[in-house]
Design an enzyme around this catalytic site. Sequence first.
Site, PDB file in Angstrom:
ATOM      1  N   GLU A 282       1.015  -0.968   0.009  1.00  0.00           N
ATOM      2  CA  GLU A 282      -0.351   0.270  -0.097  1.00  0.00           C
ATOM      3  C   GLU A 282       0.587   1.254   0.278  1.00  0.00           C
ATOM      4  O   GLU A 282       0.333   2.771  -0.312  1.00  0.00           O
ATOM      5  CB  GLU A 282      -0.509   0.203   1.783  1.00  0.00           C
ATOM      6  CG  GLU A 282      -1.764  -1.395   1.295  1.00  0.00           C
ATOM      7  CD  GLU A 282      -2.755  -1.107   2.170  1.00  0.00           C
ATOM      8  OE1 GLU A 282      -4.175  -0.787   2.552  1.00  0.00           O
ATOM      9  OE2 GLU A 282      -2.141  -1.449   3.399  1.00  0.00           O
TER      10      GLU A 282
ATOM     11  N   TYR B 223     -19.126  24.964   2.496  1.00  0.00           N
ATOM     12  CA  TYR B 223     -18.838  23.121   1.892  1.00  0.00           C
ATOM     13  C   TYR B 223     -17.825  23.036   1.037  1.00  0.00           C
ATOM     14  O   TYR B 223     -16.861  22.449   1.065  1.00  0.00           O
ATOM     15  CB  TYR B 223     -19.882  23.060   2.682  1.00  0.00           C
ATOM     16  CG  TYR B 223     -21.309  23.356   0.734  1.00  0.00           C
ATOM     17  CD1 TYR B 223     -20.978  22.703  -0.362  1.00  0.00           C
ATOM     18  CD2 TYR B 223     -22.548  23.862   1.869  1.00  0.00           C
ATOM     19  CE1 TYR B 223     -21.698  23.302  -1.618  1.00  0.00           C
ATOM     20  CE2 TYR B 223     -22.985  24.520   0.496  1.00  0.00           C
ATOM     21  CZ  TYR B 223     -23.134  24.330  -1.133  1.00  0.00           C
ATOM     22  OH  TYR B 223     -23.765  24.339  -2.379  1.00  0.00           O
TER      23      TYR B 223
ATOM     24  N   VAL C  94      -6.600   5.032   8.426  1.00  0.00           N
ATOM     25  CA  VAL C  94      -7.331   5.547   8.096  1.00  0.00           C
ATOM     26  C   VAL C  94      -8.279   6.129   9.611  1.00  0.00           C
ATOM     27  O   VAL C  94      -8.676   7.403  10.076  1.00  0.00           O
ATOM     28  CB  VAL C  94      -8.808   4.766   8.031  1.00  0.00           C
ATOM     29  CG1 VAL C  94      -8.433   4.018   6.759  1.00  0.00           C
ATOM     30  CG2 VAL C  94      -8.931   3.652   8.731  1.00  0.00           C
ATOM     31  N   GLU C  95      -7.430   5.780  10.929  1.00  0.00           N
ATOM     32  CA  GLU C  95      -8.243   6.587  12.395  1.00  0.00           C
ATOM     33  C   GLU C  95      -7.305   7.783  11.953  1.00  0.00           C
ATOM     34  O   GLU C  95      -8.087   9.346  12.534  1.00  0.00           O
ATOM     35  CB  GLU C  95      -7.582   5.543  13.212  1.00  0.00           C
ATOM     36  CG  GLU C  95      -8.664   4.545  13.775  1.00  0.00           C
ATOM     37  CD  GLU C  95      -8.460   2.801  12.415  1.00  0.00           C
ATOM     38  OE1 GLU C  95      -8.751   2.088  12.772  1.00  0.00           O
ATOM     39  OE2 GLU C  95      -7.279   3.178  11.946  1.00  0.00           O
TER      40      GLU C  95
ATOM     41  N   LYS D  52     -11.492   3.266   2.667  1.00  0.00           N
ATOM     42  CA  LYS D  52     -10.933   2.632   1.767  1.00  0.00           C
ATOM     43  C   LYS D  52     -12.570   2.113   0.898  1.00  0.00           C
ATOM     44  O   LYS D  52     -12.465   1.133   1.437  1.00  0.00           O
ATOM     45  CB  LYS D  52      -9.631   2.225   1.979  1.00  0.00           C
ATOM     46  CG  LYS D  52      -9.194   2.861   3.150  1.00  0.00           C
ATOM     47  CD  LYS D  52      -7.971   1.717   3.585  1.00  0.00           C
ATOM     48  CE  LYS D  52      -7.070   1.677   2.463  1.00  0.00           C
ATOM     49  NZ  LYS D  52      -6.357   0.855   3.728  1.00  0.00           N
TER      50      LYS D  52
END
Length: 140
Positions: free
Chosen positions: A45, A76, A95-96, A121
């Site tokens: 990755e 936004y 991802v955290e 993901k």
Amino acid sequence: MTDVSLSPRLTLGRVDMPLRPTQGLRRLYVHDLEMMADIGVYPEEKGVLQPIAVSVDLLVMETEPGADDLAAVVCYATLADEIRSLVTGTRVNLVETLADRIARLCLADGRVRTARVRVEKRAVMPDARAVGVEIERSAP
């Protein structure tokens, strides 16, 4: 009698608990902002861009309720640009970690009281549409 605002709703195969705006707050959201990210802990990755989707739900203080002026609101489009810049300018393992950084970015605007961030993901598991994390952070 059931209060519908407290009941979960099913959306695209997942259960979402909507944020409950109260007087003086408004809910702002950007859902499924798709981009490519350098993210992941596994050797295969690293250095490879992967498709992700980011969603944010914010509770924002209304500074000028009813004002028809962009300066009176959290924009936004600007928020989406800042998220894109953060994601494309950074490499992370988890991802955290990315979700936490996005929440901090959102909360940097003093009008934002609560930030719920989901990072997915999209191409990790062949039998799942997405994997990821959702966090919620509040301003002190």
